[in-house]
Design a protein around this motif. Structure first.
Motif, PDB file in Angstrom:
ATOM      1  N   ASN A   1       0.791  -1.232   0.000  1.00  0.00           N
ATOM      2  CA  ASN A   1       0.000   0.000   0.000  1.00  0.00           C
ATOM      3  C   ASN A   1       0.825   1.285   0.000  1.00  0.00           C
ATOM      4  OD1 ASN A   1      -2.907  -1.032   0.368  1.00  0.00           O
ATOM      5  ND2 ASN A   1      -1.819  -2.114   1.981  1.00  0.00           N
ATOM      6  N   SER A   2       2.140   1.179  -0.064  1.00  0.00           N
ATOM      7  CA  SER A   2       2.977   2.383  -0.075  1.00  0.00           C
ATOM      8  C   SER A   2       3.505   2.651  -1.477  1.00  0.00           C
ATOM      9  CB  SER A   2       4.149   2.234   0.892  1.00  0.00           C
ATOM     10  OG  SER A   2       4.975   1.148   0.521  1.00  0.00           O
TER      11      SER A   2
ATOM     12  N   LYS B   1      -5.304  -2.741  10.918  1.00  0.00           N
ATOM     13  CA  LYS B   1      -5.113  -2.370   9.514  1.00  0.00           C
ATOM     14  C   LYS B   1      -5.486  -0.910   9.263  1.00  0.00           C
ATOM     15  CE  LYS B   1      -7.205  -6.294   8.267  1.00  0.00           C
ATOM     16  NZ  LYS B   1      -7.847  -7.340   7.426  1.00  0.00           N
ATOM     17  N   GLU B   2      -6.518  -0.432   9.928  1.00  0.00           N
ATOM     18  CA  GLU B   2      -6.886   0.980   9.796  1.00  0.00           C
ATOM     19  C   GLU B   2      -5.783   1.882  10.335  1.00  0.00           C
ATOM     20  OE1 GLU B   2     -10.601   1.277  11.820  1.00  0.00           O
ATOM     21  OE2 GLU B   2     -11.770   0.469  10.135  1.00  0.00           O
TER      22      GLU B   2
ATOM     23  N   TRP C   1      -2.565   1.140  10.505  1.00  0.00           N
ATOM     24  CA  TRP C   1      -1.449   1.085   9.562  1.00  0.00           C
ATOM     25  C   TRP C   1      -1.706   1.959   8.336  1.00  0.00           C
ATOM     26  CZ3 TRP C   1      -0.802  -4.977   9.612  1.00  0.00           C
ATOM     27  CH2 TRP C   1      -0.327  -5.369  10.869  1.00  0.00           C
ATOM     28  N   GLY C   2      -2.956   1.940   7.853  1.00  0.00           N
ATOM     29  CA  GLY C   2      -3.310   2.801   6.723  1.00  0.00           C
ATOM     30  C   GLY C   2      -3.135   4.269   7.063  1.00  0.00           C
ATOM     31  N   ASP C   3      -3.499   4.643   8.280  1.00  0.00           N
ATOM     32  CA  ASP C   3      -3.328   6.030   8.716  1.00  0.00           C
ATOM     33  C   ASP C   3      -1.853   6.421   8.736  1.00  0.00           C
ATOM     34  OD1 ASP C   3      -6.050   6.367   9.024  1.00  0.00           O
ATOM     35  OD2 ASP C   3      -6.031   6.004  11.193  1.00  0.00           O
TER      36      ASP C   3
ATOM     37  N   SER D   1      -0.599   7.143   5.324  1.00  0.00           N
ATOM     38  CA  SER D   1      -1.148   8.376   4.745  1.00  0.00           C
ATOM     39  C   SER D   1      -0.292   9.590   5.075  1.00  0.00           C
ATOM     40  CB  SER D   1      -2.583   8.596   5.235  1.00  0.00           C
ATOM     41  OG  SER D   1      -2.611   8.974   6.615  1.00  0.00           O
TER      42      SER D   1
END
Length: 244
Positions: free
Chosen positions: A83-84, A137-138, A140-142, A145
């Motif tokens: 996701n990066s 997971k939320e 990690w997504g933050d 960002s």
């Protein structure tokens, strides 16, 4: 003697996760008199511990700690890598940044994972991640960002130093290619970085250990030495054997 069973399963493509659990628990399972069976199939790997019932709770605690390693390192690494978009960094620098982000709050992540593992009779690692780790997971997504896609090499050193600056007191030891904790247990978290090239593996292990100080008993590989000097500076110590 009454025996009790603990079972861990994982998809075959991530089979090294159960190998990591078996290897890092080998001293404990031997001491407790466990029978250990690791089976690798086409689709799934299965690790089974047969433990004397009186020691089951102890082994469950140790097993869940290593499962938390798997989720907080292997699955987090895969999540970050997928996701990066870090186009401004060389491959080795990108790996170093991802490792540092994993290490920054690894103990917090592990505590969350262990809380979600209570009352399990069988641990399916991929299922646990897919269905029990939504909040993680939320988070990690933050984190991702906040990392700009054009993150540059010049920023990397300062960023990693910032992440590790408060990690004081804990010391690890390097000797002949391996990193050890204060009890001289070998540390192997870097083996959970799936798809990793293996470059600067010593630096990655030290970062993943959460160490604030390093004691060298033998010389580091050249590239690892360069990064350790940059990141840890005067927090590197030398044992007598280093100079012999």
């Amino acid at each position: 003697m009454s025996m009790s069973q603990i079972k861990i399963t994982e998809s075959a493509r991530n089979g090294k996760n159960v190998t990591y659990i078996r290897e890092t628990l080998s001293a404990v399972t031997k001491q407790l008199g466990c029978l250990v069976d690791l089976r690798g199939g086409k689709n799934r790997y299965e690790l089974v511990f047969e433990v004397p019932s009186e020691y089951r709770d102890l082994l469950v605690c140790e097993t869940e700690d290593k499962i938390a390693d798997v989720i907080s390192v292997n699955y987090k690494y895969s999540f970050f890598k997928k996701n990066s978009n870090l186009s401004g960094l060389k491959p080795v620098e990108r790996e170093l940044l991802l490792t540092s982000l994993i290490a920054a709050d690894i103990e917090e992540d592990k505590r969350y994972v262990v809380k979600k593992l209570k009352a399990f009779s069988e641990y399916a690692l991929d299922g646990i991640f897919n269905f029990r780790m939504k909040a993680l997971k939320e988070k990690w997504g933050d984190i991702l960002s906040y990392i700009p896609p054009n993150f540059q090499s010049a920023q990397l050193r300062d960023f990693i130093i910032y992440l590790i600056k408060d990690k004081m007191g804990k010391r690890v030891y390097f000797d002949e290619g391996s990193v050890y904790d204060k009890r001289y247990n070998i540390l192997k978290r870097r083996e959970l970085l799936s798809g990793d090239s293996g470059e600067i593996s010593i630096v990655k292990e030290i970062l993943l250990s959460g160490a604030g100080e390093i004691e060298l008993a033998s010389p580091l590989p050249k590239l690892d030495e360069e990064y350790i000097k940059q990141l840890y500076g005067d927090r590197v110590r030398f044992s007598n054997s280093y100079f012999s």
